[in-house]
Motif scaffolding. Structure first.
Motif, PDB file in Angstrom:
ATOM      1  N   SER A  15     -30.602 -11.805  -6.059  1.00  0.00           N
ATOM      2  CA  SER A  15     -31.648 -12.581  -5.381  1.00  0.00           C
ATOM      3  C   SER A  15     -33.004 -12.353  -6.025  1.00  0.00           C
ATOM      4  CB  SER A  15     -31.699 -12.200  -3.899  1.00  0.00           C
ATOM      5  OG  SER A  15     -30.516 -12.588  -3.235  1.00  0.00           O
TER       6      SER A  15
ATOM      7  N   ARG B 271     -33.334 -14.315  -9.146  1.00  0.00           N
ATOM      8  CA  ARG B 271     -33.528 -15.738  -8.843  1.00  0.00           C
ATOM      9  C   ARG B 271     -34.985 -16.011  -8.463  1.00  0.00           C
ATOM     10  NH1 ARG B 271     -28.585 -18.739  -5.666  1.00  0.00           N
ATOM     11  NH2 ARG B 271     -26.961 -18.408  -7.249  1.00  0.00           N
ATOM     12  N   TYR B 272     -35.551 -15.123  -7.662  1.00  0.00           N
ATOM     13  CA  TYR B 272     -36.965 -15.271  -7.311  1.00  0.00           C
ATOM     14  C   TYR B 272     -37.834 -15.243  -8.571  1.00  0.00           C
ATOM     15  CZ  TYR B 272     -36.998 -14.967  -2.174  1.00  0.00           C
ATOM     16  OH  TYR B 272     -36.875 -15.235  -0.827  1.00  0.00           O
TER      17      TYR B 272
ATOM     18  N   GLY C 150     -37.254 -18.423 -10.746  1.00  0.00           N
ATOM     19  CA  GLY C 150     -37.757 -19.627 -10.095  1.00  0.00           C
ATOM     20  C   GLY C 150     -39.276 -19.683 -10.072  1.00  0.00           C
TER      21      GLY C 150
ATOM     22  N   ARG D  66     -28.211 -16.464  -2.253  1.00  0.00           N
ATOM     23  CA  ARG D  66     -27.400 -15.493  -2.997  1.00  0.00           C
ATOM     24  C   ARG D  66     -27.200 -14.232  -2.176  1.00  0.00           C
ATOM     25  NH1 ARG D  66     -24.108 -13.138  -5.064  1.00  0.00           N
ATOM     26  NH2 ARG D  66     -23.679 -12.708  -7.257  1.00  0.00           N
TER      27      ARG D  66
ATOM     28  N   TRP E  88     -33.168 -21.070  -2.557  1.00  0.00           N
ATOM     29  CA  TRP E  88     -32.164 -20.816  -3.595  1.00  0.00           C
ATOM     30  C   TRP E  88     -31.884 -19.322  -3.740  1.00  0.00           C
ATOM     31  CZ3 TRP E  88     -33.513 -19.397  -9.045  1.00  0.00           C
ATOM     32  CH2 TRP E  88     -32.373 -19.346  -9.863  1.00  0.00           C
ATOM     33  N   ALA E  89     -32.929 -18.508  -3.729  1.00  0.00           N
ATOM     34  CA  ALA E  89     -32.756 -17.068  -3.921  1.00  0.00           C
ATOM     35  C   ALA E  89     -32.087 -16.408  -2.725  1.00  0.00           C
ATOM     36  CB  ALA E  89     -34.112 -16.419  -4.195  1.00  0.00           C
TER      37      ALA E  89
END
Length: 393
Positions: free
Chosen positions: A150, A153-154, A157, A197, A193-194
């Motif tokens: 996660s 992803r953060y 992004g 996960r 999105w993050a």
């Protein structure tokens, strides 16, 4: 024998997720400093909105205010949720947070130029805030294997979004507003999105307190703006009585907004339905609470200028800058804290009905006074309707 301190200060610690059920989780002095510096940006945005409204550029002023306020709010929101889940309070963490504060102050300094269409300094401050947070997420990914996916992803992004914002500066003027809307959607999609996960361990009570503190800051800006307007208006002879009356109505309005927001603990909604949709809608929805509350201050300044004869707008045009944001505030609090299906039907119905009546007050001879009376009546309704009911803890 010298007593040893219970906590040893070290310059670096691994960044680990905090306990979601941690007791006595409260705002830290660094978080309070963060809020204090961001209040400068809020004040600048409200002042710029007031000037645009006073000059009769309502559409441009509201659009610019919404865009500028997003930059302020989104930077604050991302730091607050990150700090709720990760807060090592070591030297790198503090320095990265101070960089975010510097970015926020740069955003504040850029408000006037952004209202004039020059977003270069605004983007510079915003990107500075966001890249400092990328550093924090990379630290979390390195130190905490449980949230690595996660956190990465953060970081990815947010970094990608900053490339878009830098490119925003080279867009033609006619494409900037629609592009801004698209980029906002992309920015706000990153946490969704993050978190899909693996959710971060943000603390419901801590998050509710942080949002409550920012609400207090914004309401304080309303009082400051209205006070300055009354002070300036007092220099105009023959308006003392009208100004005192308007100041009293403005105070009643602000006090009522405070009461209605804090009457229901914010964390109760987060705990009752602890899903990603609930937390995201609650967190994102506060944009309308914060922005509308800040806009009330600008509206009251317009009302003071109208009553003292220094602003040549019609009565309805001078009232709408106050009544519209008050109505938005009531509807937002209703949706986020009360809920249309609330078991207390008088309250569930009272909020939207009062919002409609506040808008209708724009067409009365004393719109600010009527709006303040309606807001106070809603407070009385909530007190009477909830008398004897247990409060969520």
């Amino acid at each position: 024998m010298t007593e040893q301190p219970s906590r040893i200060r070290v310059w670096y610690r691994p960044m680990r997720s905090r306990d979601r059920d941690e007791h006595h989780r409260v705002a830290t002095p660094l978080e309070l400093l963060f809020d204090l510096c961001f209040v400068v940006a809020v004040g600048q945005a409200a002042a710029a909105l007031h000037h645009a409204l006073a000059e009769g550029h309502a559409a441009h002023g509201v659009t610019s205010f919404a865009m500028v306020f997003f930059a302020i709010w989104w930077g604050w929101l991302n730091f607050s949720w990150f700090a709720s889940a990760f807060d090592t309070d070591d030297v790198p963490y503090r320095l990265a947070t101070l960089v975010q504060i510097a970015g926020g102050l740069t955003v504040a300094a850029a408000v006037s130029s952004a209202f004039e269409g020059d977003f270069r300094l605004m983007v510079a401050g915003y990107v500075l805030m966001r890249l400092a947070l990328v550093f924090q997420w990379l630290r979390a990914a390195r130190s905490d294997p449980g949230c690595r996916a996660s956190a990465l992803r953060y970081a990815i992004g947010i970094a990608a979004a900053q490339v878009l914002w830098i490119g925003y500066l080279w867009l033609p003027a006619g494409l900037r507003v629609p592009a801004f809307a698209v980029f906002v959607v992309l920015e706000m999609s990153v946490p969704i999105w993050a978190e899909k996960r693996q959710g971060t361990t943000w603390h419901p009570h801590h998050i509710a307190e942080r949002y409550g503190l920012f609400t207090l800051i914004v309401l304080g800006e309303v009082i400051l703006g209205a006070t300055n307007a009354v002070k300036e208006g007092a220099a105009e002879p023959g308006h003392t009585g009208a100004l005192i009356s308007l100041a009293a109505a403005g105070l009643v309005l602000v006090f009522s907004m405070w009461w209605l927001y804090f009457d229901r603990p914010g964390h109760a909604r987060l705990l009752r339905r602890p899903t990603m949709f609930t937390s995201m809608s609650w967190g994102y929805g506060h944009y309308f609470i914060f922005a509308s509350a800040a806009a009330v201050g600008a509206g009251l300044e317009v009302a003071v200028a109208h009553d003292t004869g220094t602003l040549h707008l019609g009565g309805v045009a001078a009232a709408l800058p106050t009544t519209v944001p008050v109505a938005v505030f009531l509807l937002s609090v209703w949706l986020l804290h009360i809920g249309p299906t609330n078991e207390c039907r008088p309250i569930a119905i009272g909020f939207p009905v009062t919002a409609v009546l506040v808008l209708a007050a724009s067409f009365t001879p004393a719109p600010i006074h009527v709006a303040a009376g309606l807001a106070a009546a809603l407070v009385v309704l909530t007190v009477v309707a909830t008398h004897g009911s247990p409060q969520p803890t």
